[in-house]
Design a protein around this motif. Sequence first.
Motif, PDB file in Angstrom:
ATOM      1  N   PHE A  92       0.823  -1.203   0.000  1.00 20.49           N
ATOM      2  CA  PHE A  92       0.000   0.000   0.000  1.00 20.49           C
ATOM      3  C   PHE A  92       0.860   1.258   0.000  1.00 20.49           C
ATOM      4  O   PHE A  92       2.070   1.223   0.243  1.00 20.49           O
ATOM      5  CB  PHE A  92      -0.908   0.002   1.236  1.00 20.49           C
ATOM      6  N   ILE A  93       0.209   2.398  -0.250  1.00 20.37           N
ATOM      7  CA  ILE A  93       0.832   3.708  -0.172  1.00 20.37           C
ATOM      8  C   ILE A  93       0.090   4.518   0.886  1.00 20.37           C
ATOM      9  O   ILE A  93      -1.137   4.630   0.848  1.00 20.37           O
ATOM     10  CB  ILE A  93       0.819   4.422  -1.552  1.00 20.37           C
ATOM     11  N   SER A  94       0.810   5.051   1.860  1.00 13.01           N
ATOM     12  CA  SER A  94       0.190   5.810   2.939  1.00 13.01           C
ATOM     13  C   SER A  94      -0.133   7.231   2.455  1.00 13.01           C
ATOM     14  O   SER A  94       0.339   7.673   1.405  1.00 13.01           O
ATOM     15  CB  SER A  94       1.123   5.880   4.146  1.00 13.01           C
ATOM     16  N   LEU A  95      -0.930   7.943   3.245  1.00 14.08           N
ATOM     17  CA  LEU A  95      -1.261   9.326   2.882  1.00 14.08           C
ATOM     18  C   LEU A  95      -0.006  10.197   2.834  1.00 14.08           C
ATOM     19  O   LEU A  95       0.139  11.052   1.950  1.00 14.08           O
ATOM     20  CB  LEU A  95      -2.258   9.900   3.893  1.00 14.08           C
ATOM     21  N   GLU A  96       0.893   9.979   3.761  1.00 17.14           N
ATOM     22  CA  GLU A  96       2.128  10.767   3.777  1.00 17.14           C
ATOM     23  C   GLU A  96       2.960  10.514   2.528  1.00 17.14           C
ATOM     24  O   GLU A  96       3.466  11.453   1.887  1.00 17.14           O
ATOM     25  CB  GLU A  96       2.928  10.425   5.030  1.00 17.14           C
ATOM     26  N   ARG A  97       3.096   9.231   2.159  1.00 17.30           N
ATOM     27  CA  ARG A  97       3.877   8.912   0.962  1.00 17.30           C
ATOM     28  C   ARG A  97       3.130   9.311  -0.302  1.00 17.30           C
ATOM     29  O   ARG A  97       3.751   9.600  -1.331  1.00 17.30           O
ATOM     30  CB  ARG A  97       4.232   7.426   0.956  1.00 17.30           C
ATOM     31  N   LEU A  98       1.811   9.309  -0.251  1.00 17.06           N
ATOM     32  CA  LEU A  98       1.029   9.779  -1.391  1.00 17.06           C
ATOM     33  C   LEU A  98       1.280  11.267  -1.645  1.00 17.06           C
ATOM     34  O   LEU A  98       1.398  11.708  -2.792  1.00 17.06           O
ATOM     35  CB  LEU A  98      -0.457   9.515  -1.140  1.00 17.06           C
ATOM     36  N   GLU A  99       1.370  12.057  -0.576  1.00 24.61           N
ATOM     37  CA  GLU A  99       1.710  13.476  -0.694  1.00 24.61           C
ATOM     38  C   GLU A  99       3.089  13.644  -1.326  1.00 24.61           C
ATOM     39  O   GLU A  99       3.292  14.483  -2.214  1.00 24.61           O
ATOM     40  CB  GLU A  99       1.679  14.137   0.690  1.00 24.61           C
ATOM     41  N   SER A 100       4.042  12.841  -0.870  1.00 31.40           N
ATOM     42  CA  SER A 100       5.391  12.906  -1.432  1.00 31.40           C
ATOM     43  C   SER A 100       5.400  12.520  -2.900  1.00 31.40           C
ATOM     44  O   SER A 100       6.083  13.153  -3.721  1.00 31.40           O
ATOM     45  CB  SER A 100       6.333  11.987  -0.641  1.00 31.40           C
ATOM     46  N   CYS A 101       4.652  11.475  -3.231  1.00 29.41           N
ATOM     47  CA  CYS A 101       4.551  11.027  -4.621  1.00 29.41           C
ATOM     48  C   CYS A 101       3.973  12.138  -5.498  1.00 29.41           C
ATOM     49  O   CYS A 101       4.468  12.394  -6.607  1.00 29.41           O
ATOM     50  CB  CYS A 101       3.692   9.771  -4.701  1.00 29.41           C
ATOM     51  N   ARG A 102       2.957  12.795  -4.999  1.00 32.44           N
ATOM     52  CA  ARG A 102       2.303  13.886  -5.735  1.00 32.44           C
ATOM     53  C   ARG A 102       3.293  15.019  -6.001  1.00 32.44           C
ATOM     54  O   ARG A 102       3.407  15.517  -7.129  1.00 32.44           O
ATOM     55  CB  ARG A 102       1.107  14.384  -4.927  1.00 32.44           C
ATOM     56  N   ASP A 103       4.032  15.427  -4.976  1.00 35.16           N
ATOM     57  CA  ASP A 103       4.998  16.520  -5.129  1.00 35.16           C
ATOM     58  C   ASP A 103       6.143  16.121  -6.057  1.00 35.16           C
ATOM     59  O   ASP A 103       6.578  16.910  -6.908  1.00 35.16           O
ATOM     60  CB  ASP A 103       5.551  16.921  -3.758  1.00 35.16           C
ATOM     61  N   ASP A 104       6.650  14.892  -5.880  1.00 31.09           N
ATOM     62  CA  ASP A 104       7.776  14.432  -6.696  1.00 31.09           C
ATOM     63  C   ASP A 104       7.386  14.308  -8.161  1.00 31.09           C
ATOM     64  O   ASP A 104       8.186  14.643  -9.053  1.00 31.09           O
ATOM     65  CB  ASP A 104       8.287  13.084  -6.183  1.00 31.09           C
ATOM     66  N   PHE A 105       6.170  13.841  -8.433  1.00 37.76           N
ATOM     67  CA  PHE A 105       5.752  13.678  -9.821  1.00 37.76           C
ATOM     68  C   PHE A 105       5.585  15.028 -10.501  1.00 37.76           C
ATOM     69  O   PHE A 105       5.945  15.198 -11.664  1.00 37.76           O
ATOM     70  CB  PHE A 105       4.447  12.876  -9.892  1.00 37.76           C
ATOM     71  N   ARG A 106       5.065  15.997  -9.782  1.00 39.60           N
ATOM     72  CA  ARG A 106       4.897  17.333 -10.365  1.00 39.60           C
ATOM     73  C   ARG A 106       6.251  17.958 -10.671  1.00 39.60           C
ATOM     74  O   ARG A 106       6.414  18.628 -11.692  1.00 39.60           O
ATOM     75  CB  ARG A 106       4.076  18.200  -9.429  1.00 39.60           C
ATOM     76  N   ALA A 107       7.217  17.725  -9.792  1.00 40.80           N
ATOM     77  CA  ALA A 107       8.563  18.219 -10.070  1.00 40.80           C
ATOM     78  C   ALA A 107       9.178  17.480 -11.259  1.00 40.80           C
ATOM     79  O   ALA A 107       9.901  18.072 -12.072  1.00 40.80           O
ATOM     80  CB  ALA A 107       9.437  18.042  -8.826  1.00 40.80           C
ATOM     81  N   TYR A 108       8.877  16.180 -11.357  1.00 38.80           N
ATOM     82  CA  TYR A 108       9.372  15.350 -12.461  1.00 38.80           C
ATOM     83  C   TYR A 108       8.828  15.849 -13.802  1.00 38.80           C
ATOM     84  O   TYR A 108       9.533  15.821 -14.821  1.00 38.80           O
ATOM     85  CB  TYR A 108       8.946  13.907 -12.195  1.00 38.80           C
ATOM     86  N   CYS A 109       7.578  16.304 -13.797  1.00 46.10           N
ATOM     87  CA  CYS A 109       6.921  16.753 -15.028  1.00 46.10           C
ATOM     88  C   CYS A 109       7.271  18.195 -15.403  1.00 46.10           C
ATOM     89  O   CYS A 109       6.990  18.627 -16.526  1.00 46.10           O
ATOM     90  CB  CYS A 109       5.394  16.670 -14.880  1.00 46.10           C
ATOM     91  N   SER A 110       7.845  18.918 -14.474  1.00 47.52           N
ATOM     92  CA  SER A 110       8.095  20.338 -14.697  1.00 47.52           C
ATOM     93  C   SER A 110       8.947  20.567 -15.940  1.00 47.52           C
ATOM     94  O   SER A 110      10.027  19.997 -16.094  1.00 47.52           O
ATOM     95  CB  SER A 110       8.797  20.937 -13.477  1.00 47.52           C
ATOM     96  N   GLY A 111       8.427  21.403 -16.839  1.00 45.00           N
ATOM     97  CA  GLY A 111       9.143  21.752 -18.065  1.00 45.00           C
ATOM     98  C   GLY A 111       8.977  20.756 -19.182  1.00 45.00           C
ATOM     99  O   GLY A 111       9.524  20.941 -20.276  1.00 45.00           O
TER     100      GLY A 111
END
Length: 346
Positions: free
Chosen positions: A120-139
């Motif tokens: 599973f993915i916890s809420l805390e790690r889900l937040e991290s995943c969300r932030d990391d993916f947005r940074a990954y997509c930047s540009g």
Amino acid sequence: MKLIKLYVENYRALKNCLVDISDDLTVVIGKNNTGKTSLAGILSKFLGGASFVYDDLNLAAKKSLYAEVIGESVSEVLPPSMSLTLVIRYTDEDTLKNIRSLLLDLDENNHEVGIRFTRFISLERLESCRDDFRAYCSGLEPGCTSELFEKFMSQNHDKYYKTEVVPIYCHDGKFDLKRTGTPLKADDISRVIRFEYIDALRGVSNKESSSTLGDRISNYYSMFKGSSLVEASKNLLGTLLEMDSQLSDVYSELFENLSKAMQQFGSYEDAGAHPEVVSCLSEQDLLANNTTVRYRSGEYDLPESHSGLGYMNIMSIIMDIIAKSEKMKHDSDGSVGNVGVTASLL
């Protein structure tokens, strides 16, 4: 003790799958792409220690995770997780010492316990995943697409997804998600569940020079020569020692000129040594290289290469099942530990 049911959620082709387990043998039959391999796969991942990949997650669960990641904010509801729940029934004859960490009630009439494996993915790690993916997509164009998320998670899923194993309350073949215990350790699980995975994709051959089934016999002997085959292995070793003596006598005559030449030109004579060619048979090498399976047909013996590849594959699997089943029985301490073998016929 018996495994009576297993329940799979969100693993590959299996979104919700309940399997009733027979006492001796459970056979899963179905068309291609109906989840047979998925069922064997999740057992291998959770029980056999195989590594998870992002594509193990069911397609619907993937879509739910992606929707959470690209949303304005993370909801309080976790995306669907992969899980395997085992319902186990024991009797009064079984000792309770190995399942004490699974017991969640004191009802003497309830003889069922359960183990729930969750990826599973916890809420805390889900937040991290969300932030990391947005940074990954930047540009990047065209932005945070589902295709790009697949690539991102394939590389990083272990960073966000974790595995947890807990005891779960079971009764009458059903389990209660609201009644779970503290996380189990690896030793708690190994005392209860014994698992082997046998893959049908193996290198069988029906060439006349091959000895595919003979190799399996050698592996079987290697596995049990120090346990259930102790007496038989001693008899084999004694026979080989006798053969060594007899063959050495034959070699002495056969290679007499060679021995004389080695003594003459190898400076052995000055040292008082006499080189000889002797036999040193090894039971392992003998079985691996000089043993085959033949089939009696009337007055004739047919070599194993006369069988089709499909039949040889089945025979090879049967040998592996017997060997691994007997090994698990031998390794068991005779208490609660149950034997379980999964054969995947692909």
